[in-house]
Design a protein around this motif. Structure first.
Motif, PDB file in Angstrom:
ATOM      1  N   LEU A  64       1.152  -1.478   0.387  1.00  0.00           N
ATOM      2  CA  LEU A  64      -0.150   0.443   0.137  1.00  0.00           C
ATOM      3  C   LEU A  64       1.395   1.537   0.199  1.00  0.00           C
ATOM      4  N   ILE A  65       1.914   1.527   1.077  1.00  0.00           N
ATOM      5  CA  ILE A  65       2.984   3.017   1.038  1.00  0.00           C
ATOM      6  C   ILE A  65       3.420   2.490  -0.387  1.00  0.00           C
ATOM      7  N   ALA A  66       4.299   2.000  -0.939  1.00  0.00           N
ATOM      8  CA  ALA A  66       4.703   2.227  -1.792  1.00  0.00           C
ATOM      9  C   ALA A  66       3.520   2.423  -3.414  1.00  0.00           C
ATOM     10  N   MET A  67       2.269   1.396  -3.252  1.00  0.00           N
ATOM     11  CA  MET A  67       1.305   1.987  -4.586  1.00  0.00           C
ATOM     12  C   MET A  67       0.951   3.163  -4.110  1.00  0.00           C
ATOM     13  N   ALA A  94       3.967  -0.551 -10.223  1.00  0.00           N
ATOM     14  CA  ALA A  94       3.507  -2.054 -10.680  1.00  0.00           C
ATOM     15  C   ALA A  94       4.324  -2.343 -11.550  1.00  0.00           C
ATOM     16  N   SER A  95       5.541  -1.896 -11.700  1.00  0.00           N
ATOM     17  CA  SER A  95       6.658  -2.423 -12.345  1.00  0.00           C
ATOM     18  C   SER A  95       6.486  -3.733 -11.883  1.00  0.00           C
ATOM     19  N   TYR A  96       6.712  -4.110 -10.610  1.00  0.00           N
ATOM     20  CA  TYR A  96       6.789  -4.826  -9.872  1.00  0.00           C
ATOM     21  C   TYR A  96       5.851  -5.970  -9.455  1.00  0.00           C
ATOM     22  N   SER A  97       4.432  -6.725 -11.025  1.00  0.00           N
ATOM     23  CA  SER A  97       3.776  -7.369 -10.625  1.00  0.00           C
ATOM     24  C   SER A  97       2.889  -6.377 -10.257  1.00  0.00           C
ATOM     25  N   LEU A  98       2.734  -5.518  -9.016  1.00  0.00           N
ATOM     26  CA  LEU A  98       1.833  -4.800  -8.260  1.00  0.00           C
ATOM     27  C   LEU A  98       0.621  -4.848  -8.963  1.00  0.00           C
TER      28      LEU A  98
END
Length: 721
Positions: free
Chosen positions: A531-534, A542-546
């Motif tokens: 959540l924090i990363a987003m 998103a580049s880490y497939s999240l």
């Protein structure tokens, strides 16, 4: 062709209102006159957005102080209405310009969501001045003043002798026409007007070409103040002098709806949309006796307009305009120091103090005030839900008490009508809040940051004005049956009677503690880190497939479930579902209080919101004995107005930022005292030294060199791994 299309749509819309809805010609003209002035507020919103790329929630309040001053000169000092008009004009220009120079320029480099919150603080600040203006002019609250104009007796009547068009309406039309012509000439003929247009297109490029961007921003704010002030002044003969400088959230909502329909870009379309909204308001009043239905329909209008223009909004989000970030994340105590005796003693002391205060409060507060004390942990639960949604997910919610209200309506209604178990009712409240929040979050897939703030504000008003009222079909379906409801609290496990206020208070404290523990566990797990990363960088995450959709909807569901739990407990606390409890003004105050305290820290937000609400609830008991009655109105505005602005300027992370900085200083002293190497604290000191805020790395130069070398060695090892 565009003008012809707009004209055709207007004709069809007015015919529909007249023939199908049954709105009379007089009411249609009243609606056009009133709506055109709401359109002017929409134009002011568009003007500031185009130059600063922020949504100005103080757009209506900006001109309230000069506008109300000019009107009170008419009603209380017997000034001629025409003579008082320059006061509104000049005052609006000055207030707008001063607002930009004194306040907004200080936040030029801040994220735009934080600047948008500053505009909410400005509205609260203007509310303080608006509260005192009638007092200074000797106006009694129980006698609302009537504004007299030289042309109010002029009217065009129909065959039955009923007025169709009067002089005040003609004046309102004339004001709108003059402002429209004036703005058109300003933007097309003057050098400053063309500079404003250039800055609106691309501020950085305009600055490179020599356009004075700061001065352009000041001109935009001055014009916004002028538009709002003149709109209030011209509107008063139709609807009266505003009661306060905030003008009520309804006025802001109508202006926002007009601006959003215009894509926050086209001023002419904002004026056009505002006119249609005014007709809709009169239709609501004619059919239901109030504007509740029109306020609820603003949510639909805003959602449709935002989803239609989702491409533009997505580009604004991608450019970084809609990110909610604080200067520094509030991390836990470093692992190297957690077992130090001083740290353990401080932790146990603070925890013991919190437990003692929470569980000992009922023995200090008298029985007659126990119902007020019960509200504090409930507001704490709502604060936790805001931390999840806004502090961690980066989604501003200005209508959080709408989710609380839906939880109360579902849980309270079913519990009252079917006598279900207490815990089942709480679970129903959680489910209702989570499902409703997800439904709001679905448009958030396309609607980000600034625009979601507008949507949640409209949602909160729709809930309090329409959904939670039993005179309308949806409220009649959800709320408890009968003219009065008496939702009894149960006896838990045959031992604890929750009808005892002290016992129920302790249940609420336990619910708050469990909610905080759940939020902290959520934050420490993978879901919280995602959540924090987003929030901080959606593209990188998103580049880490999240999946951004799943992450954002999960945040809405968790936050909504917490708010729904608070709603279910509210219903039992009040023995009923009272719509006034879930007003959007409450949402706004709690959001601002959490911002002052620190929206990224669970503990800070809960303490800040609880202290704020305690001041509101118990402050009058003190103020009535030591000060005047107006303190109970002014103190909350001071806390969420000037204090909010100062706090966001000096500590954008809230007062918690200052507290955590002091904690880290204490931890550094402990590390030096015990000879413990803490890389994270050393890194902080290196950053501070580079920024010029400190002059040395630690107390002794030799230790500083050793710490820096050790930190560099650890960084190299981490990179090789």
């Amino acid at each position: 062709m565009t003008a012809l299309r707009y004209a055709a749509v207007a004709v069809v819309y007015l015919l529909f209102m007249n023939v199908v809805v049954g709105l009379s010609a007089s009411n249609i003209l009243n609606g056009i006159a009133l709506g055109s002035l709401y359109g002017i507020v929409g134009v002011a919103l568009v003007l500031v957005y185009r130059t600063n790329r922020i949504i100005n929630f103080a757009a209506a309040a900006l001109g309230a102080v000069p506008g109300i001053t000019a009107l009170l000169l008419v009603t209380n000092r017997d000034w001629n209405y025409v003579v008082a008009l320059p006061v509104a004009v000049v005052g609006g220009l000055l207030i707008g310009a001063l607002t930009d120079v004194v306040v907004m320029r200080r936040f030029a480099g801040s994220p735009r969501l934080i600047v948008t919150v500053v505009t909410i603080g400005l509205a609260q600040t203007f509310g303080i001045l608006g509260f005192f203006l009638p007092i200074w002019f000797g106006q009694r609250a129980d006698t609302p003043p009537l504004v007299t104009t030289p042309w109010q007796s002029l009217a065009i009547e129909n065959s039955r002798g009923e007025p169709v068009l009067d002089g005040n309406q003609v004046f309102a039309f004339g004001v709108v026409l003059l402002l429209t012509i004036g703005l058109t000439l300003f933007f097309s003929r003057s050098r400053m007007g063309m500079a404003v247009r250039a800055s609106a297109e691309n501020a950085e490029r305009a600055a490179l070409l020599g356009v004075p961007v700061k001065q352009v921003g000041t001109v935009a704010w001055a014009l916004a103040g002028l538009l709002a002030s003149v709109a209030i002044f011209a509107q008063a003969p139709l609807i009266g002098v505003p009661k306060d400088a905030s003008l009520g959230l309804d006025v802001l909502l109508y202006g926002l709806a007009a601006a959003v329909v215009a894509g926050l870009e086209k001023m002419g379309l904002a004026l056009y949309a505002g006119t249609g909204i005014g007709v809709l308001i009169f239709a609501s009043v004619a059919k239901t006796g109030s504007n509740d239905l029109a306020a609820a329909m603003m949510l639909v209008i805003i959602l449709v307009a935002l989803l239609v223009r989702r491409g533009t909004l997505s580009r604004a989000f991608d450019s970084g305009a809609s990110t909610w970030q604080t200067v520094k994340s509030f991390r836990p105590v470093p692992a190297e120091l957690r077992d130090v005796p001083e740290v353990r003693a401080a932790r146990y002391t603070l925890l013991s103090l919190a437990v003692l205060t929470a569980f000992g409060a009922p023995f200090v507060v008298s029985d007659e005030h126990m119902s007020k004390l019960q509200i504090l942990p409930l507001f704490g639960i709502v604060a936790v839900s805001l931390v999840v949604l806004t502090g961690w997910a980066g989604q501003i919610s200005l209508g959080q008490f709408g989710l609380v209200g839906i939880g109360a309506a579902v849980a309270g209604g079913i519990a009252n009508d079917h006598n279900i178990d207490f815990f089942v009712a709480c679970l129903l409240g959680v489910a209702a809040g989570a499902v409703t929040a997800v439904l709001i979050g679905l448009p958030a897939i396309r609607i980000q940051g600034l625009y979601l703030a507008v949507t949640t504000l409209a949602f909160g008003l729709a809930m309090s004005n329409y959904v939670l009222r039993d005179e309308y079909w949806i409220g009649d379906l959800l709320l408890p049956d009968g003219f009065t409801s008496d939702l009894l609290r149960p006896r838990l496990y045959g031992r604890w009677d929750l009808e005892d206020d002290r016992s129920y208070y302790w249940v609420l404290v336990v619910a708050l503690a469990l909610t905080m523990a759940a939020a902290l566990a959520f934050r420490s797990n993978r879901s919280g880190r995602v959540l924090i990363a987003m929030r901080d960088n959606q593209k990188a995450a998103a580049s880490y497939s999240l999946n951004p959709v799943r992450v954002r909807l999960a945040a809405f569901a968790v936050s909504g479930g917490m708010a729904g739990l608070a709603g279910a407990l509210f219903a039992y606390q009040q023995h009923a579902v009272e719509p006034g409890t879930y007003a959007v003004e409450t949402s706004l105050f709690i959001f601002l209080a959490a911002c002052v305290a620190g929206l990224t820290s669970v503990w800070a937000a809960v303490v800040g919101v609880v202290l704020f609400e305690a001041t509101v609830l118990f402050g009058p008991l003190l103020w009535n004995s030591i000060g005047p009655d107006w303190l109970q109105v002014v103190v909350p505005l001071l806390l969420t107005g000037p204090l909010l602005i100062l706090n966001l300027y000096y500590t954008p992370g809230g007062l918690a930022g200052y507290a955590f900085e002091e904690r880290d200083k204490f931890l550094r002293r402990l590390a030096n005292k015990h000879g413990i190497h803490v890389p994270s604290l050393v890194a902080d000191r290196r950053v501070e030294d580079e920024e010029g805020r400190t002059t040395q790395l630690s107390a002794e130069p030799e230790a500083s060199l050793e710490e820096a070398a050790a930190h560099g060695h650890e960084v190299l090892e981490g990179a090789s791994r």
